[in-house]
Design a protein around this motif. Structure first.
Motif, mmCIF file in Angstrom:
data_model
loop_
_atom_site.group_PDB
_atom_site.id
_atom_site.type_symbol
_atom_site.label_atom_id
_atom_site.label_comp_id
_atom_site.label_asym_id
_atom_site.label_seq_id
_atom_site.Cartn_x
_atom_site.Cartn_y
_atom_site.Cartn_z
ATOM 1 N N PRO A 1 -10.221 7.667 2.056
ATOM 2 C CA PRO A 1 -10.592 7.920 3.451
ATOM 3 C C PRO A 1 -12.104 8.064 3.589
ATOM 4 N N MET A 2 -12.642 7.545 4.668
ATOM 5 C CA MET A 2 -14.063 7.672 4.948
ATOM 6 C C MET A 2 -14.372 9.120 5.328
ATOM 7 N N PRO A 3 -15.305 9.781 4.633
ATOM 8 C CA PRO A 3 -15.638 11.159 4.999
ATOM 9 C C PRO A 3 -16.185 11.235 6.417
ATOM 10 N N ASP A 4 -15.896 12.327 7.067
ATOM 11 C CA ASP A 4 -16.428 12.549 8.401
ATOM 12 C C ASP A 4 -17.875 13.012 8.283
ATOM 13 N N GLY A 5 -18.551 13.161 9.388
ATOM 14 C CA GLY A 5 -19.940 13.610 9.411
ATOM 15 C C GLY A 5 -20.407 13.748 10.836
ATOM 16 N N SER A 6 -21.628 14.190 10.995
ATOM 17 C CA SER A 6 -22.186 14.362 12.337
ATOM 18 C C SER A 6 -23.189 13.262 12.620
ATOM 19 N N GLU B 1 0.807 -1.214 0.000
ATOM 20 C CA GLU B 1 0.000 0.000 0.000
ATOM 21 C C GLU B 1 0.844 1.269 0.000
ATOM 22 N N ARG B 2 1.944 1.286 0.736
ATOM 23 C CA ARG B 2 2.692 2.541 0.889
ATOM 24 C C ARG B 2 3.744 2.762 -0.203
ATOM 25 N N MET B 3 4.280 1.715 -0.787
ATOM 26 C CA MET B 3 5.304 1.935 -1.805
ATOM 27 C C MET B 3 4.756 2.666 -3.026
ATOM 28 N N LEU C 1 -6.906 -5.734 1.624
ATOM 29 C CA LEU C 1 -7.610 -4.903 2.603
ATOM 30 C C LEU C 1 -8.552 -3.886 1.975
ATOM 31 N N ILE C 2 -8.630 -3.848 0.655
ATOM 32 C CA ILE C 2 -9.502 -2.913 -0.049
ATOM 33 C C ILE C 2 -10.384 -3.695 -1.016
ATOM 34 N N GLY C 3 -11.683 -3.658 -0.763
ATOM 35 C CA GLY C 3 -12.633 -4.347 -1.630
ATOM 36 C C GLY C 3 -13.463 -3.365 -2.431
ATOM 37 N N ASP C 4 -14.620 -3.810 -2.901
ATOM 38 C CA ASP C 4 -15.480 -2.985 -3.747
ATOM 39 C C ASP C 4 -15.887 -1.700 -3.024
ATOM 40 N N GLY C 5 -15.725 -0.581 -3.717
ATOM 41 C CA GLY C 5 -16.156 0.701 -3.160
ATOM 42 C C GLY C 5 -15.213 1.284 -2.142
ATOM 43 N N GLN D 1 -0.866 25.425 -4.776
ATOM 44 C CA GLN D 1 -1.141 25.604 -3.360
ATOM 45 C C GLN D 1 -2.432 24.911 -2.958
ATOM 46 N N ARG D 2 -3.438 25.004 -3.786
ATOM 47 C CA ARG D 2 -4.706 24.340 -3.464
ATOM 48 C C ARG D 2 -4.586 22.826 -3.563
ATOM 49 N N SER D 3 -3.822 22.349 -4.548
ATOM 50 C CA SER D 3 -3.674 20.894 -4.681
ATOM 51 C C SER D 3 -2.896 20.313 -3.512
ATOM 52 N N THR D 4 -2.046 21.123 -2.875
ATOM 53 C CA THR D 4 -1.275 20.650 -1.729
ATOM 54 C C THR D 4 -2.195 20.210 -0.593
ATOM 55 N N ARG D 5 -3.382 20.811 -0.521
ATOM 56 C CA ARG D 5 -4.334 20.425 0.525
ATOM 57 C C ARG D 5 -4.906 19.030 0.292
ATOM 58 N N GLN D 6 -4.891 18.581 -0.950
ATOM 59 C CA GLN D 6 -5.502 17.291 -1.284
ATOM 60 C C GLN D 6 -4.456 16.199 -1.214
ATOM 61 N N ASP D 7 -4.195 15.733 -0.003
ATOM 62 C CA ASP D 7 -3.108 14.759 0.180
ATOM 63 C C ASP D 7 -3.665 13.420 0.636
ATOM 64 N N HIS D 8 -4.845 13.076 0.161
ATOM 65 C CA HIS D 8 -5.481 11.827 0.592
ATOM 66 C C HIS D 8 -5.214 10.735 -0.437
ATOM 67 N N PRO D 9 -4.147 9.946 -0.274
ATOM 68 C CA PRO D 9 -3.873 8.894 -1.256
ATOM 69 C C PRO D 9 -4.975 7.849 -1.260
ATOM 70 N N VAL D 10 -5.213 7.302 -2.410
ATOM 71 C CA VAL D 10 -6.208 6.235 -2.568
ATOM 72 C C VAL D 10 -5.459 4.921 -2.710
ATOM 73 N N TYR D 11 -5.799 3.955 -1.871
ATOM 74 C CA TYR D 11 -5.144 2.654 -1.929
ATOM 75 C C TYR D 11 -5.836 1.758 -2.953
ATOM 76 N N PRO D 12 -5.066 1.009 -3.714
ATOM 77 C CA PRO D 12 -5.654 0.164 -4.755
ATOM 78 C C PRO D 12 -6.338 -1.062 -4.152
ATOM 79 N N ALA D 13 -7.146 -1.693 -4.971
ATOM 80 C CA ALA D 13 -7.807 -2.933 -4.553
ATOM 81 C C ALA D 13 -6.761 -3.964 -4.162
ATOM 82 N N GLY D 14 -7.055 -4.699 -3.105
ATOM 83 C CA GLY D 14 -6.116 -5.694 -2.606
ATOM 84 C C GLY D 14 -6.708 -6.420 -1.423
#
Length: 492
Positions: free
Chosen positions: A417-422, A353-355, A409-413, A394-407
Motif C-alpha cells: 500500500p502507498m503510505p499516506d502523507g500530508s 492477487e487474492r488467492m 499490475l505490479i512492477g518494480d518497486g 495482538q500487535r501483529s494483528t494490526r499489520q494486515d497489509h498484504p503485499v501483492y507479488p509482481a505481475g
C-alpha cells in the motif's frame, strides 16, 4: 426481466463493500440477499487498518470509527484464577497511518453503516431474494453444455445468452447480468451452481456457540475476558460499550446442545463465577471448524468473494476483513471493465492477487487456533510467557497489509500500500487517490492519458503509479516505464 452490469449475491460486509465501490463509479448494480431482513449479531467484530483504509476511500470509515472502539484490555483466566491482564495502548494516529488500530464493532453495525452509504450512492439491498439457479452462456432449455466461459450450464436452466449470466430466484424472478459476484457465505449457492470445489477440511467435533447477550456479574470496564481450561474448554466475554450487550463465545464438545441452558452452564463452569448470569439472549449462532478455499475465484463472468471463496477459524480476526479486501480489489477492476476503460483480461488479476492472500490467511488462522488449544493446557506459572506471546499476536494483528507479488499490475518497486502523507495544501496524499482512477506522481507533468483512467500530479522524486485501491504499482526514475505500464494495461 431486469438487466444489470453487475449482480451481487449476498449483502454482508463483502457484498456491501463491492456494491458501494461499483455504485460510486456509476455501474448499474443490484445487490440481493436471501434473508428477509438485515441480519443481527456480532459475528465478525474487528475491522483492521487496511479494511478501514478501503472504507475511508468509499466514504464509510469515519462513521465506523465513531461507532466503534479500540479494545486495549484483555484479562486471561483459568477458572477464578487470573493468569494475567494484557493492556495494549492504541497506536498513535499519524499522517502516514491515519488508521493504525483495529476498531471493534459488531458486524451488524458495520453492515448498517455500509447500507446507509450505499443508499447515499443511490443503491439499496433487496432482501428475501433466494437464488434457485444460475445459467451462464448459451444453452437450450433442458440441455447440459458448457458456455463460452467454460462454465457448466445446469440441466433445465434458461439460456443466458452469450456474454451474460442469468440468475433465477424463488418466486420466478430472473436477473440478467454481465457479471455475477457470489458473496453469499461459506454455503454459497453461487459456488455450488458453478460446481467449483471447496477444498480443505471440516472438523464437526470442534464447535463454538456465539451469542449476543445481556449479562449480570461482569463489569464492562474490565474489557475482554478469556477463560482457558484444559478440562472444560474456552469461554470469552466481550462488552459492546454503550449498549449493555456482551458477545459471548463458548467452545462446545461434539455432543452438547447449543441452547441457552447450555450457555449458562458452561459459563458458570468455566469462569467459576456463580453470580455471572445471562439475563437475555439477543442473537445466537453455532460455529463449526472449517478450513476451506475455493478451487477458483473466477469462472468466466462469475466471481467468488469473502466466505464464498474461503473460510477459516475466527482466530486472528481475518474473516470480515479478508472479504472487504477481496471486494476492494475486485471493485475497481470490474468498474473499469464495465465502463470500457480497460479490457476484460484485467479481471484475471483478481484471482491471481487474492488467492495467495487467502491461502496465507488460512494458514495463519489455523496456526493461531492450534496455539489457542495448546495454551488451554498452560500452567499458571507460565503466565509471563503467555502474556508475551499474546502481546506479539495482538500487535501483529494490526499489520494486515498484504503485499501483492509482481505481475501484470505490479512492477518494480510496487506491491505494498502507498503510505499516506500530508500535502502543502493541508490535504492528505490519500485524497489524491480517492476514487476509481490510477494516480501518477512525478517530477514532471505527464500527458496523453485518459483523465477518467489516470490522474497526474507533480511531486518530487521518482515517478510512482498508484492503483485505484491505494497499492503502489510501480516506481521508476523516468516516465517511459510509466507509459509502458498503461500501454500493457489498456492492451489487456
Amino acid at each position: 426481466m431486469d438487466t444489470v452490469d453487475v449482480l451481487i449475491v449476498g449483502a454482508g460486509p463483502t457484498g456491501l463493500t463491492l456494491a458501494c465501490d461499483l455504485a460510486r463509479q456509476g455501474v448499474a448494480v443490484r445487490i440481493v440477499d436471501r434473508s428477509p431482513r438485515p441480519g443481527g449479531g456480532g459475528r465478525g467484530f474487528s475491522l483492521k487498518p487496511r479494511s478501514l483504509a478501503a472504507l475511508d476511500d468509499l466514504g464509510a470509515a469515519r462513521e465506523i470509527a465513531t461507532a466503534g472502539f479500540v479494545e486495549r484490555r484483555t484479562r486471561f483466566h483459568q477458572g477464578t484464577r487470573r493468569l494475567f491482564e494484557l493492556d495494549t495502548p492504541p497506536a498513535p494516529v499519524t499522517v502516514e497511518q491515519p488508521y493504525p488500530n483495529v476498531v471493534a464493532l459488531p458486524q451488524w453495525r458495520t453492515e448498517a453503516i455500509l447500507r446507509d452509504r450505499l443508499a447515499e450512492l443511490g443503491g439499496k439491498v433487496e432482501f428475501g431474494m433466494r437464488v434457485t439457479g444460475l445459467a451462464v452462456g448459451e444453452a437450450e432449455s433442458g440441455s447440459r453444455v458448457s458456455g463460452p466461459a467454460g462454465i457448466e450450464v445446469r440441466s433445465g436452466t434458461r439460456a443466458a445468452g452469450p456474454g451474460w449470466s442469468e440468475v433465477s430466484f424463488a418466486g420466478g424472478e430472473r436477473i440478467r447480468a454481465r457479471f455475477v459476484v457470489g458473496a453469499d457465505g461459506g454455503r454459497s449457492t453461487i459456488r455450488r451452481e458453478l460446481g467449483v470445489a471447496f477444498t480443505g477440511r471440516t472438523d464437526p467435533d470442534t464447535r463454538a456457540m456465539i451469542s449476543d447477550v445481556r449479562l449480570d456479574g461482569l463489569d464492562p470496564a474490565g474489557g475482554v475476558n478469556m477463560w482457558l481450561s484444559p478440562q472444560r474448554g474456552v469461554a470469552v466475554t466481550r462488552p459492546v460499550p454503550g449498549t449493555g450487550v456482551w458477545q459471548v463465545v463458548v467452545s462446545l464438545g461434539p455432543d452438547l446442545p447449543d441452547d441457552e441452558e447450555t450457555l449458562q452452564r458452561l459459563l458458570t463452569e468455566r469462569t467459576g463465577l456463580a453470580g455471572l448470569r445471562v439475563t437475555e439472549v439477543l442473537w445466537h449462532s453455532v460455529w463449526r471448524y472449517n478450513l476451506r478455499i475455493a478451487e477458483r475465484f473466477r469462472a468466466g463472468p462469475v466471481f467468488l468473494a469473502g466466505d464464498a471463496a474461503h473460510v477459516h477459524s475466527p482466530f486472528g480476526g481475518h474473516g470480515m476483513n479478508t472479504g472487504i479486501q477481496d471486494a476492494y480489489n475486485l471493485g475497481w477492476k470490474l468498474g473499469l471493465v464495465v465502463r470500457g476503460l480497460a479490457p476484460e483480461g484485467l479481471l484475471d488479476t483478481y484471482e491471481s492477487e487474492r488467492m495467495p492472500v487467502a491461502r496465507q490467511i488460512l494458514a495463519d488462522s489455523d496456526q493461531r487456533m492450534g496455539s489457542m488449544m495448546t495454551w488451554r493446557f498452560a500452567r499458571p506459572l507460565l503466565g509471563p510467557l503467555l502474556k508475551a506471546g499474546f502481546r506479539r499476536r495482538q500487535r501483529s494483528t494490526r499489520q494486515d497489509h498484504p503485499v501483492y507479488p509482481a505481475g501484470p499490475l505490479i512492477g518494480d518497486g510496487g506491491g505494498a500500500p502507498m503510505p499516506d502523507g500530508s500535502l502543502p495544501t493541508g490535504a492528505r496524499l490519500s485524497d489524491l487517490f480517492r476514487g476509481s482512477h490510477f494516480t501518477v506522481l512525478g517530477p514532471e507533468p505527464v500527458t496523453g492519458f485518459d483523465p477518467e483512467l489516470v490522474h497526474v500530479h507533480r511531486m518530487a522524486g521518482d515517478y510512482r503509479v498508484v492503483r485505484p485501491d491505494g497499492y503502489l504499482a510501480l516506481t521508476a526514475p523516468t516516465v517511459e516505464p510509466v507509459r509502458a505500464y498503461f500501454d500493457r494495461l489498456t492492451a489487456g
